[in-house]
Scaffold this motif. Structure first.
Motif, PDB file in Angstrom:
ATOM      1  N   UNK A  37     -59.420  18.660  87.913  1.00 57.42           N
ATOM      2  CA  UNK A  37     -60.148  17.562  87.277  1.00 57.42           C
ATOM      3  C   UNK A  37     -59.175  16.417  87.065  1.00 57.42           C
ATOM      4  N   UNK A  38     -59.501  15.249  87.628  1.00 62.97           N
ATOM      5  CA  UNK A  38     -58.620  14.097  87.494  1.00 62.97           C
ATOM      6  C   UNK A  38     -59.415  12.882  87.026  1.00 62.97           C
ATOM      7  N   UNK A  39     -58.686  11.921  86.511  1.00 59.92           N
ATOM      8  CA  UNK A  39     -59.312  10.689  86.031  1.00 59.92           C
ATOM      9  C   UNK A  39     -58.340   9.960  85.141  1.00 59.92           C
ATOM     10  N   UNK A  40     -58.596   8.688  84.855  1.00 63.31           N
ATOM     11  CA  UNK A  40     -57.684   7.903  84.019  1.00 63.31           C
ATOM     12  C   UNK A  40     -57.641   8.406  82.584  1.00 63.31           C
ATOM     13  N   UNK A  41     -56.564   8.084  81.897  1.00 67.05           N
ATOM     14  CA  UNK A  41     -56.449   8.444  80.481  1.00 67.05           C
ATOM     15  C   UNK A  41     -57.621   7.856  79.705  1.00 67.05           C
ATOM     16  N   UNK A  42     -58.184   8.658  78.811  1.00 66.90           N
ATOM     17  CA  UNK A  42     -59.290   8.196  77.989  1.00 66.90           C
ATOM     18  C   UNK A  42     -60.659   8.363  78.604  1.00 66.90           C
ATOM     19  N   UNK A 199     -59.633  25.921  85.498  1.00 64.50           N
ATOM     20  CA  UNK A 199     -59.748  24.474  85.537  1.00 64.50           C
ATOM     21  C   UNK A 199     -58.365  23.889  85.294  1.00 64.50           C
ATOM     22  N   UNK A 200     -57.933  22.987  86.164  1.00 58.66           N
ATOM     23  CA  UNK A 200     -56.621  22.364  86.054  1.00 58.66           C
ATOM     24  C   UNK A 200     -56.797  20.860  85.886  1.00 58.66           C
ATOM     25  N   UNK A 201     -56.319  20.326  84.760  1.00 61.88           N
ATOM     26  CA  UNK A 201     -56.286  18.885  84.539  1.00 61.88           C
ATOM     27  C   UNK A 201     -54.836  18.438  84.631  1.00 61.88           C
ATOM     28  N   UNK A 202     -54.566  17.487  85.498  1.00 60.06           N
ATOM     29  CA  UNK A 202     -53.218  16.961  85.646  1.00 60.06           C
ATOM     30  C   UNK A 202     -53.276  15.617  86.351  1.00 60.06           C
ATOM     31  N   UNK A 203     -52.256  14.788  86.081  1.00 59.89           N
ATOM     32  CA  UNK A 203     -52.098  13.533  86.817  1.00 59.89           C
ATOM     33  C   UNK A 203     -51.229  13.731  88.059  1.00 59.89           C
ATOM     34  N   UNK A 204     -50.756  14.951  88.256  1.00 59.06           N
ATOM     35  CA  UNK A 204     -49.877  15.265  89.381  1.00 59.06           C
ATOM     36  C   UNK A 204     -50.731  15.593  90.610  1.00 59.06           C
ATOM     37  N   UNK A 214     -60.891  22.715  94.945  1.00 57.41           N
ATOM     38  CA  UNK A 214     -61.604  21.441  95.053  1.00 57.41           C
ATOM     39  C   UNK A 214     -61.266  20.595  93.835  1.00 57.41           C
ATOM     40  N   UNK A 215     -61.475  19.285  93.969  1.00 65.49           N
ATOM     41  CA  UNK A 215     -61.091  18.332  92.933  1.00 65.49           C
ATOM     42  C   UNK A 215     -62.305  17.505  92.539  1.00 65.49           C
ATOM     43  N   UNK A 216     -62.496  17.343  91.237  1.00 62.58           N
ATOM     44  CA  UNK A 216     -63.587  16.550  90.688  1.00 62.58           C
ATOM     45  C   UNK A 216     -62.988  15.321  90.007  1.00 62.58           C
ATOM     46  N   UNK A 217     -63.566  14.160  90.263  1.00 66.11           N
ATOM     47  CA  UNK A 217     -63.124  12.918  89.629  1.00 66.11           C
ATOM     48  C   UNK A 217     -63.988  12.615  88.409  1.00 66.11           C
ATOM     49  N   UNK A 218     -63.319  12.254  87.321  1.00 64.71           N
ATOM     50  CA  UNK A 218     -64.004  11.872  86.095  1.00 64.71           C
ATOM     51  C   UNK A 218     -63.560  10.459  85.741  1.00 64.71           C
ATOM     52  N   UNK A 219     -64.508   9.594  85.452  1.00 68.13           N
ATOM     53  CA  UNK A 219     -64.169   8.220  85.088  1.00 68.13           C
ATOM     54  C   UNK A 219     -64.610   7.952  83.665  1.00 68.13           C
TER      55      UNK A 219
END
Length: 226
Positions: A37-42, A199-204, A214-219
């Motif tokens: 799971x990736x996306x900008x801070x906040x 579930x892995x959340x990282x900015x890396x 697989x990767x999910x984008x969160x905005x």
């Protein structure tokens, strides 16, 4: 895998006051699957983890575990259900009770479910060995160990009930490279042996590409479906 074998956040919305953090988010984590799971801070990634970990009740939507809806949070959820999900957070110092030794930190979830003390000692020793905590470290309190050593104890604590789903919220961000590699290896081995969903959340991005299926984008104020 049957269609019911997943941890699901279904159309989840969360607001803090007038600020919408999650807006109709649906996320599915299958048994044996690693989802990034990736996306900008906040953008609500950590809030989604807290909802999935049954620590925060969404304003709308629902969490279900293998098809069983969960309408409560924390200790209002039956033990057999709430122990099937565990979370490992970015800051071990924020997650750990500073009054407890590392042994008691790992043991606390077992004692909370009235596990016999002999079984507690056996499971704690097993997990401490697994995450690389030597006997001299186990008697220390959080202030007397490094961030990496404390995160190893938090990982052992997260695995203590053999959860079917493990949620990692920037869990390796504060660690040195060798500890990062060790924590990731322990989680991957656990996943293989227990067929756990992760579930892995990282900015890396490199870590996401290497580790996840697989990767999910969160905005921001996100509406995501995966």
């Amino acid at each position: 895998m049957t269609s019911a074998q997943h941890l699901l956040a279904d159309e989840v919305s969360v607001s803090y006051g007038h600020q919408v953090v999650l807006d109709g988010v649906t996320l599915r984590i299958g048994r044996g699957e690693t989802v990034g799971l990736r996306g900008p801070s906040g953008c609500g990634k950590s809030t989604l983890v807290r909802v999935l970990a049954l620590l925060h009740r969404p304003d709308r939507g629902r969490v279900s575990i293998d098809g069983t809806p969960v309408d409560a949070v924390r200790y209002a959820v039956p033990v057999a259900l709430r122990t099937r999900v565990a979370a490992l957070f970015q800051s071990p110092r924020a997650a750990a009770d500073p009054r407890l030794s590392l042994t008691d930190l790992i043991a606390e979830p077992l004692r909370a479910t009235r596990t016999p003390e002999s079984a507690v000692r056996e499971r704690v020793a097993e997990l401490a060995d697994l995450v690389g905590l030597t006997a001299d470290l186990r008697s220390r309190r959080p202030h007397a160990v490094s961030d990496g050593q404390l995160q190893r104890a938090c990982l052992a604590r997260a695995l203590v009930h053999r959860p079917d789903y493990l949620l990692c919220d920037e869990a390796t961000a504060m660690l040195d490279a060798s500890t990062q590699a060790h924590v990731a290896a322990v989680i991957r081995d656990y996943q293989r042996t227990q067929r756990a969903g992760v579930l892995v959340i990282t900015h890396d991005q490199t870590l996401l590409d290497r580790w996840t299926d697989r990767i999910v984008d969160l905005t921001g104020a996100a509406r995501a479906h995966a």
